[in-house]
Design an enzyme around this catalytic site. Sequence first.
Site, short mmCIF file in Angstrom:
data_model
loop_
_atom_site.label_atom_id
_atom_site.label_comp_id
_atom_site.label_asym_id
_atom_site.label_seq_id
_atom_site.Cartn_x
_atom_site.Cartn_y
_atom_site.Cartn_z
N CYS A 1 0.89 -1.25 0.02
CA CYS A 1 -0.01 -0.15 0.04
C CYS A 1 0.83 1.31 -0.01
O CYS A 1 1.80 1.54 -0.99
CB CYS A 1 -0.99 -0.02 1.18
N ARG B 1 -2.13 -0.81 5.40
CA ARG B 1 -3.36 -1.31 4.94
C ARG B 1 -3.04 -2.51 4.24
O ARG B 1 -4.14 -3.46 4.22
CB ARG B 1 -4.00 -0.33 3.68
#
Lengths: 145, 300
Positions: free
Chosen positions: B248, B253
Amino acid sequence: MSAVPPALEEIREDFLALGVQERLQLLLEFANELPPLPERYADHPDLLERVIECQSPVFIFAEVSDDERVHLHATAPPEAPTTRGFASIVAQGLEGLTVDEVLGVPDDYPQTIGLVEAVSPLRIRGMTALLARAKRQVAEKAHRS
Amino acid sequence: MTVEVDQSARFADYAHPERLVSGEWLEAHLGTPGLVVVESDEDVLLYETGHIPGAVKIDWHTELNDPVTRDYVDGEGFAALLSSKGISRDDTVVIYGDKSNWWAAYALWVFSLFGHEDVRLLDGGRDKWIAEGRAVTTDKTDVTPTDYPVVGRDDTTLRAFKDDVLAAIGRVPLVDVRSPEEFSGQRTTAPAYPEEGALRAGHIPTAQNVPWAKAAAEDGTFKSKDELTAVYRDGAKLGQGDEVIAYCRIGERSSHTWFVLTHLLGYENVKNYDGSWTEWGSAVRVPIVTGDEPGEAPQR
């Protein structure tokens, strides 16, 4: 001329007198002290400027009164206590200062109050951006820009 | 000693249901010997505003990262950290946090680099716990320090570095879990997130864009196995036997997606590229694709 106004200097001394963990507690106290927006702004979200450099939604609005005194208003959600703390420090530290005093606050003030170690360099950038945006609004409203 | 697993029917379909606990389970097990609850949030102060009774805080910025090198703490640092939090090597650790467990999943992944065996997530995280009206407190948690052993960090199994990713293009499926705007190159940071200094925008050639939130339901819990299969197997065409690398912006994430692929769908070889876009987007002469399509692997 660049100078740290007394209220901001006092806040800095308070933080630096504490250990790193206690600085977080003081930041939380600031977060809890952030006053709600005055009603005249609460109904006018369009007047507020979002500080996009902060991870959480925080909005500020600088007022310059007829006697050239500055009042900064800010709002951020309760789930974002760090951001609320930053906003509260800037708002309390600038409250009632003259336009020239606000414009003279050093841009690196947030890096000097001992919070970099406590919250990390990345997070402190949000506070730097908050101060920069507050100063820019004050300059615009006082027609100094 | 580990604590019994949550037998809730709603976790039963997942590949590793023992990696999740529900609010009901956690509430009933608070205080059980061998169980430590850890809160890990994006906001460094959120824990202080009220946390699950008895939970300790671990902050990803100030505690899991090395303060100088861009890396995680080493074996000594991890041992010192966990000892100071009162965690033993054979404890069951349940992690929860804000933002649908982004940072909780990140902490769980770092725990896994050190091979901590029994580490689980509270499904739905902090928000669901509070929404269900369960107890939070600002009381300080009493911690009895432990003597967590020094265990070397394994950087080869769950972690990918830039050169690994470079060599993987065209060979290993890549999953970019950022927003479509970041993937296409319209911006370098998540909408409403601070600029973190990538010099170029776009994505790594051949990467499929599956924003992390496609794994989360409205209430922040994980979607069902069937729904997740539709997203990752059918949608992003990840074969069950595939090695997969997720990335990410800074690896947080993608830890969430790593958790989903590894523990909920049972993929056996998933790595998280924690350098992610803040490294790739500033590295010299690495290939980048802009636009909505994954793009082709460059000729070697």
